[in-house]
Design an enzyme around this catalytic site. Structure first.
Site, PDB file in Angstrom:
ATOM      1  N   GLY A  69      -3.522  -5.491  -3.027  1.00  0.00           N
ATOM      2  CA  GLY A  69      -3.171  -4.574  -2.975  1.00  0.00           C
ATOM      3  C   GLY A  69      -1.940  -3.625  -3.289  1.00  0.00           C
ATOM      4  N   ASP A 125       0.725  -1.562   0.098  1.00  0.00           N
ATOM      5  CA  ASP A 125       0.635  -0.330  -1.469  1.00  0.00           C
ATOM      6  C   ASP A 125       0.210   1.590  -0.268  1.00  0.00           C
ATOM      7  OD1 ASP A 125      -1.607  -1.314  -0.128  1.00  0.00           O
ATOM      8  OD2 ASP A 125      -3.085  -1.630  -1.215  1.00  0.00           O
ATOM      9  N   ASP A 128      -2.263   3.516   6.533  1.00  0.00           N
ATOM     10  CA  ASP A 128      -2.885   4.469   6.639  1.00  0.00           C
ATOM     11  C   ASP A 128      -3.118   4.699   8.721  1.00  0.00           C
ATOM     12  OD1 ASP A 128      -5.405   6.380   6.913  1.00  0.00           O
ATOM     13  OD2 ASP A 128      -6.678   4.436   6.538  1.00  0.00           O
ATOM     14  N   LYS A 156      -0.680   7.538   4.586  1.00  0.00           N
ATOM     15  CA  LYS A 156      -1.949   8.597   5.271  1.00  0.00           C
ATOM     16  C   LYS A 156      -1.060   9.330   6.416  1.00  0.00           C
ATOM     17  CE  LYS A 156      -5.757   7.010   2.831  1.00  0.00           C
ATOM     18  NZ  LYS A 156      -6.694   6.485   3.476  1.00  0.00           N
ATOM     19  N   PHE A 177      -9.537   8.679   0.612  1.00  0.00           N
ATOM     20  CA  PHE A 177      -9.587   7.916  -0.199  1.00  0.00           C
ATOM     21  C   PHE A 177      -9.307   7.476  -1.365  1.00  0.00           C
ATOM     22  CE2 PHE A 177     -11.948   3.668  -1.700  1.00  0.00           C
ATOM     23  CZ  PHE A 177     -11.601   2.797  -0.473  1.00  0.00           C
ATOM     24  N   VAL A 178      -8.509   6.716  -1.730  1.00  0.00           N
ATOM     25  CA  VAL A 178      -7.379   6.887  -3.088  1.00  0.00           C
ATOM     26  C   VAL A 178      -8.155   5.240  -3.832  1.00  0.00           C
ATOM     27  CG1 VAL A 178      -6.333   8.625  -2.470  1.00  0.00           C
ATOM     28  CG2 VAL A 178      -5.402   6.133  -2.335  1.00  0.00           C
ATOM     29  N   ASP A 184      -8.044  -0.590  -4.259  1.00  0.00           N
ATOM     30  CA  ASP A 184      -9.678  -0.707  -4.739  1.00  0.00           C
ATOM     31  C   ASP A 184     -10.002  -0.187  -3.558  1.00  0.00           C
ATOM     32  OD1 ASP A 184      -9.448  -2.584  -2.273  1.00  0.00           O
ATOM     33  OD2 ASP A 184     -11.287  -3.422  -3.187  1.00  0.00           O
ATOM     34  N   ARG A 190      -8.304  -1.227  -9.429  1.00  0.00           N
ATOM     35  CA  ARG A 190      -7.007  -1.756  -8.823  1.00  0.00           C
ATOM     36  C   ARG A 190      -5.739  -1.585  -9.979  1.00  0.00           C
ATOM     37  NH1 ARG A 190      -6.541  -4.452  -4.620  1.00  0.00           N
ATOM     38  NH2 ARG A 190      -8.392  -6.001  -3.641  1.00  0.00           N
TER      39      ARG A 190
END
Ligand code: 5GP
Ligand code: MG
Length: 209
Positions: A69, A125, A128, A156, A177-178, A184, A190
């Site tokens: 990521g 990346d 969460d 987040k 969700f990004v 990905d 990606r």
């Protein structure tokens, strides 16, 4: 692990991206909306690079990037840092089922650089639930580094399940969700230069099952 001292000041620099408030319609066919544009990312990386140089002074930095990521973020961020840098990567077993977090993350393979007495900057990346970075930080701390700091492109904050704050954050984003810019869905997207929300009908295509 809460960010402390000078680092917590830097956290305040983490911004909602200018485009996030209005969630721009996307010119990328897979995206419902763009949360962070390519220009926003590159402008923020310049500032993050300056914040990192101010934090470390002349010190050498040993960067540990969480792959896959963080590959794009790390590659672009490091080009905004002038310090001497050593780079290593760490891979985490996917503990996510589709867009949800399940179970416990596990570290796969070994680091190849020695981290003892080094200033380690761990890059991921997105932060969460906090499970991934808290696991890696406690693993790195056992290797007796001189210091450990963490830097994430996205945070987040509302989603945390374990207590953890990164020292440096690119953007705070809402609980969506990004994908894109390294992130990905089922290993796709990606390579998008921006970060956006995937169209709902693309989130469970039967051909990827
Ligand atoms: P945590 O362990 O903090 O819950 O999750 C961190 C990892 O979950 C990230 O490194 C990333 O791989 C994945 N993740 C969390 N949120 C998202 C998201 O919105 N999109 C994507 N593509 N991956 C995410
Ligand atoms: Mg990841």
């Amino acid at each position: 692990m809460p960010a402390t001292g000078a680092a917590s000041k830097l956290l305040e620099n983490a911004t909602m991206p200018p485009t996030a408030a209005k969630s721009e319609p996307s010119s990328y066919p897979a995206l419902e909306s763009v949360l962070v544009s390519e220009a926003d990312i590159q402008a923020r990386l310049k500032k993050l690079g300056a914040e990192i140089m101010a934090l470390y002074g002349q010190e050498e930095i040993t960067v540990v990037a969480v792959i896959n990521g963080a590959i794009l973020f790390t590659a672009d961020l490091l080009r905004n840092i002038d310090n001497p840098i050593r780079l290593d990567c760490i891979r985490i077993s996917s503990y996510r089922n589709e867009t949800k977090s399940t179970g416990k993350p596990q570290v796969l393979g070994n680091l190849s650089l020695d981290l003892a007495n080094r200033h380690v900057l761990l890059i991921d990346d997105i932060l969460d639930t906090g499970k991934t970075l808290s696991l890696i930080v406690s693993m790195i701390q056992k290797l007796n580094p001189a210091s450990v700091r963490t830097c994430v492109l996205l945070d987040k904050r509302g989603r945390r399940e374990v207590e953890f704050e990164a020292d440096l954050v690119g953007f705070q984003i809402p609980d969506k969700f990004v994908v894109g810019y390294g992130l990905d869905f089922a290993e796709r997207y990606r390579n998008l230069p921006c970060i956006g929300v995937l169209k709902p009908h693309l989130q469970n295509p039967p051909e990827w099952a």
